[in-house]
Design an enzyme around this catalytic site. Structure first.
Site, PDB file in Angstrom:
ATOM      1  N   ASP A  79     -23.524  24.069  14.926  1.00  0.00           N
ATOM      2  CA  ASP A  79     -23.227  23.142  13.825  1.00  0.00           C
ATOM      3  C   ASP A  79     -23.030  23.890  12.509  1.00  0.00           C
ATOM      4  O   ASP A  79     -22.481  23.351  11.549  1.00  0.00           O
ATOM      5  CB  ASP A  79     -24.358  22.127  13.679  1.00  0.00           C
ATOM      6  N   TYR A 118     -23.952  33.774   9.202  1.00  0.00           N
ATOM      7  CA  TYR A 118     -24.051  33.418  10.623  1.00  0.00           C
ATOM      8  C   TYR A 118     -22.983  32.381  10.981  1.00  0.00           C
ATOM      9  O   TYR A 118     -22.242  32.540  11.963  1.00  0.00           O
ATOM     10  CB  TYR A 118     -25.450  32.871  10.926  1.00  0.00           C
TER      11      TYR A 118
END
Length: 300
Positions: A107, A130
């Site tokens: 997500d 990330y």
């Protein structure tokens, strides 16, 4: 029943471990690799292992997942080498070998704003390094392959490795009071349940981007912790006495910006005939049962 040869990366991690077990239970030929067998940051290593294995499917679970450490200047090249370049090398070989690829994403490829559940096709705008690295991995898979599944997950926990539940269980043993953020909303994903769905997908050709977490509604990390303590308390009374207090994210400054909205729209699963994961409350209960050694106080 047909059998497949499946190469699984990151088998020392939570998800890779469970995927290997699920494949073997179904009678598929499972080949598991971690960095010792295949360094995904080295293209020649990827080429050699995939060419020798000649899999029907690659389930790519290996990733850099230390979100805060990813923000450190000296780590950024390594994060990108693992999550972006490594994924691209695998996708190139999958194209050459004409095999399917399942890429595990997150997500975190979204900006984490608002309250609307993210749809697979929504605009990607990562908040942190990330997220950026996983987004680049997605782009590599989409641009190189037709036979691919991108599976975005969130709030992952499994038996083989570190995760939020284990952290809370350790804290519950040593603290009478725990503060947990209540303004980041999403749903957990149990790797045992997810691994079964990934193998279901590998057995089909219903390609595309999917969002997968356990069912049961959207919650905060605070709600998650309350549920963890409830089930742990049935095994060890110490956890029943732990006071869990909700706090805002501003009370927990972290190097990496976290999404406040990790709600995922998972309707594509049912549309394509896949069985959604069980409810997260049930997943927590089953997982807690696997952690009895950690929960039971042997010193008592």
């Amino acid at each position: 029943m047909f059998t497949m040869k499946v190469l699984v990366t990151g088998v020392k991690g939570q998800l890779g471990y469970d995927v290997m077990n699920e494949l073997k239970q179904r009678g598929h030929e499972a080949v598991g690799v971690d960095i010792e067998e295949m360094d995904i940051t080295e293209e020649n290593s990827v080429k050699t292992v995939l060419a020798e294995t000649a899999p029907d499917v690659v389930i790519h679970c290996a990733a850099w997942t230390a979100v805060d450490a990813a923000e450190e200047e000296e780590n950024i090249p390594k994060v990108m080498a693992i999550n972006a370049s490594g994924t691209e090398y695998i996708a190139k070989m999958c194209k050459e070998l004409d095999c399917k690829m399942i890429y595990i994403s997150t997500d975190y490829v979204f900006d984490g704003q608002g309250e609307t559940p993210w749809k697979p096709e929504d605009k990607r705008a990562p908040l942190n390094i990330y997220g950026e690295s996983k987004y680049k991995g997605e782009v590599a898979v989409e641009s190189l392959l037709e036979k691919y599944y991108i599976v975005r997950i969130a709030w992952v926990f499994g038996t083989n490795g570190k995760n939020f539940i284990k952290t809370m269980l350790h804290l519950g043993k040593t603290h009478d009071r725990i503060t947990v953020v209540s303004d980041q909303i999403g749903t957990p994903t149990y790797t045992y349940d997810l691994s079964r769905l990934l193998v279901d997908m590998a057995e089909t050709d219903k390609y595309g981007i999917y969002h997968v977490t356990n069912e049961g509604g959207y919650i905060s990390w605070y709600d998650f912790t309350v549920e963890i303590m409830k089930h742990a308390g049935k095994i060890n009374q110490k956890y029943q006495q732990v006071e869990v207090l909700p706090v805002g994210s501003d009370q927990y400054p972290a190097k990496a910006k976290r999404p406040s909205n990790s709600r995922m729209n998972k309707s594509r699963l049912k549309e394509n005939g896949f069985t959604p994961l069980p409810e997260w409350q049930d997943a927590v209960r089953r997982y807690i049962d696997t952690q009895r050694d950690l929960i039971e106080d042997k010193a008592d």
